[in-house]
Design a protein around this motif. Structure first.
Motif, PDB file in Angstrom:
ATOM      1  N   MET A   1       0.830  -1.181   0.000  1.00 19.45           N
ATOM      2  CA  MET A   1       0.000   0.000   0.000  1.00 19.45           C
ATOM      3  C   MET A   1       0.870   1.239   0.000  1.00 19.45           C
ATOM      4  O   MET A   1       1.892   1.280   0.664  1.00 19.45           O
ATOM      5  N   SER A   2       0.415   2.196  -0.739  1.00 16.05           N
ATOM      6  CA  SER A   2       1.203   3.425  -0.814  1.00 16.05           C
ATOM      7  C   SER A   2       0.895   4.328   0.369  1.00 16.05           C
ATOM      8  O   SER A   2      -0.113   4.188   1.052  1.00 16.05           O
ATOM      9  N   THR A   3       1.789   5.262   0.586  1.00 13.43           N
ATOM     10  CA  THR A   3       1.626   6.219   1.690  1.00 13.43           C
ATOM     11  C   THR A   3       0.394   7.080   1.474  1.00 13.43           C
ATOM     12  O   THR A   3      -0.340   7.359   2.427  1.00 13.43           O
ATOM     13  N   ASN A   4       0.159   7.480   0.248  1.00 12.27           N
ATOM     14  CA  ASN A   4      -1.025   8.305  -0.041  1.00 12.27           C
ATOM     15  C   ASN A   4      -2.313   7.557   0.290  1.00 12.27           C
ATOM     16  O   ASN A   4      -3.255   8.123   0.839  1.00 12.27           O
ATOM     17  N   ARG A   5      -2.329   6.291  -0.056  1.00 12.58           N
ATOM     18  CA  ARG A   5      -3.518   5.459   0.221  1.00 12.58           C
ATOM     19  C   ARG A   5      -3.739   5.360   1.726  1.00 12.58           C
ATOM     20  O   ARG A   5      -4.858   5.463   2.210  1.00 12.58           O
ATOM     21  N   LEU A   6      -2.663   5.148   2.474  1.00 14.89           N
ATOM     22  CA  LEU A   6      -2.769   5.074   3.933  1.00 14.89           C
ATOM     23  C   LEU A   6      -3.243   6.416   4.520  1.00 14.89           C
ATOM     24  O   LEU A   6      -4.069   6.442   5.439  1.00 14.89           O
ATOM     25  N   GLU A   7      -2.714   7.491   4.005  1.00  9.71           N
ATOM     26  CA  GLU A   7      -3.134   8.818   4.480  1.00  9.71           C
ATOM     27  C   GLU A   7      -4.620   9.045   4.203  1.00  9.71           C
ATOM     28  O   GLU A   7      -5.335   9.596   5.045  1.00  9.71           O
ATOM     29  N   ASP A   8      -5.077   8.615   3.047  1.00  4.43           N
ATOM     30  CA  ASP A   8      -6.506   8.749   2.711  1.00  4.43           C
ATOM     31  C   ASP A   8      -7.369   7.954   3.694  1.00  4.43           C
ATOM     32  O   ASP A   8      -8.412   8.420   4.150  1.00  4.43           O
ATOM     33  N   ILE A   9      -6.912   6.751   4.006  1.00  4.61           N
ATOM     34  CA  ILE A   9      -7.661   5.914   4.953  1.00  4.61           C
ATOM     35  C   ILE A   9      -7.692   6.577   6.330  1.00  4.61           C
ATOM     36  O   ILE A   9      -8.743   6.641   6.987  1.00  4.61           O
ATOM     37  N   VAL A  10      -6.556   7.096   6.772  1.00  5.77           N
ATOM     38  CA  VAL A  10      -6.480   7.772   8.074  1.00  5.77           C
ATOM     39  C   VAL A  10      -7.400   8.983   8.087  1.00  5.77           C
ATOM     40  O   VAL A  10      -8.135   9.211   9.062  1.00  5.77           O
ATOM     41  N   ILE A  11      -7.413   9.760   7.021  1.00  5.38           N
ATOM     42  CA  ILE A  11      -8.270  10.950   6.939  1.00  5.38           C
ATOM     43  C   ILE A  11      -9.740  10.542   6.993  1.00  5.38           C
ATOM     44  O   ILE A  11     -10.545  11.167   7.688  1.00  5.38           O
ATOM     45  N   LYS A  12     -10.095   9.454   6.289  1.00  6.53           N
ATOM     46  CA  LYS A  12     -11.478   8.970   6.321  1.00  6.53           C
ATOM     47  C   LYS A  12     -11.873   8.553   7.741  1.00  6.53           C
ATOM     48  O   LYS A  12     -12.963   8.857   8.210  1.00  6.53           O
ATOM     49  N   PHE A  13     -10.973   7.844   8.434  1.00  8.89           N
ATOM     50  CA  PHE A  13     -11.252   7.434   9.810  1.00  8.89           C
ATOM     51  C   PHE A  13     -11.401   8.648  10.726  1.00  8.89           C
ATOM     52  O   PHE A  13     -12.280   8.680  11.596  1.00  8.89           O
ATOM     53  N   GLU A  14     -10.545   9.632  10.544  1.00 13.14           N
ATOM     54  CA  GLU A  14     -10.633  10.844  11.362  1.00 13.14           C
ATOM     55  C   GLU A  14     -11.962  11.557  11.133  1.00 13.14           C
ATOM     56  O   GLU A  14     -12.614  12.007  12.084  1.00 13.14           O
ATOM     57  N   LYS A  15     -12.377  11.644   9.872  1.00 11.36           N
ATOM     58  CA  LYS A  15     -13.662  12.282   9.563  1.00 11.36           C
ATOM     59  C   LYS A  15     -14.817  11.492  10.181  1.00 11.36           C
ATOM     60  O   LYS A  15     -15.745  12.069  10.745  1.00 11.36           O
ATOM     61  N   MET A  16     -14.741  10.163  10.067  1.00  9.85           N
ATOM     62  CA  MET A  16     -15.783   9.322  10.661  1.00  9.85           C
ATOM     63  C   MET A  16     -15.823   9.523  12.173  1.00  9.85           C
ATOM     64  O   MET A  16     -16.892   9.629  12.780  1.00  9.85           O
ATOM     65  N   TYR A  17     -14.660   9.593  12.791  1.00 10.34           N
ATOM     66  CA  TYR A  17     -14.556   9.774  14.234  1.00 10.34           C
ATOM     67  C   TYR A  17     -15.145  11.136  14.634  1.00 10.34           C
ATOM     68  O   TYR A  17     -15.920  11.233  15.603  1.00 10.34           O
ATOM     69  N   ILE A  18     -14.816  12.165  13.883  1.00  9.79           N
ATOM     70  CA  ILE A  18     -15.337  13.507  14.163  1.00  9.79           C
ATOM     71  C   ILE A  18     -16.847  13.541  13.973  1.00  9.79           C
ATOM     72  O   ILE A  18     -17.585  14.074  14.813  1.00  9.79           O
ATOM     73  N   ASP A  19     -17.323  12.952  12.885  1.00  7.50           N
ATOM     74  CA  ASP A  19     -18.771  12.906  12.636  1.00  7.50           C
ATOM     75  C   ASP A  19     -19.499  12.151  13.746  1.00  7.50           C
ATOM     76  O   ASP A  19     -20.561  12.566  14.200  1.00  7.50           O
TER      77      ASP A  19
END
Length: 83
Positions: A1-19
């Motif tokens: 997995m690329s770093t960008n893909r991992l960052e996207d996943i982390v950002i999605k999780f953070e948004k889900m957590y915030i929501d």
């Protein structure tokens, strides 16, 4: 997995957590508002119950006073009739 893909996943999780946090806070606020309304209605019901009890007590007191008045009136009539 690329770093960008991992960052996207982390950002999605953070948004889900915030929501999810926003939803929880919103639900807490709603529950608090409902609880306040419930407490107010409960207090109103208690005041109404107390007023009904006071009214019933006044009716009984009035009835007792009326009875006592009639007894005293009859005694007065008897004394006046004897004279």
């Amino acid at each position: 997995m690329s770093t960008n893909r991992l960052e996207d996943i982390v950002i999605k999780f953070e948004k889900m957590y915030i929501d999810q946090g926003k939803k929880i806070n919103s639900q807490r606020k709603n529950i608090a508002e409902v609880n306040i309304k419930y407490q107010r209605e409960k207090e109103k019901a208690e005041r109404r119950k107390l007023m009904v009890e006071q009214y019933e007590n006044l009716k009984v007191n009035h009835s007792n006073l009326k009875r006592e008045y009639n007894v005293l009136l009859e005694k007065l009539r008897q004394k006046q009739g004897v004279r």
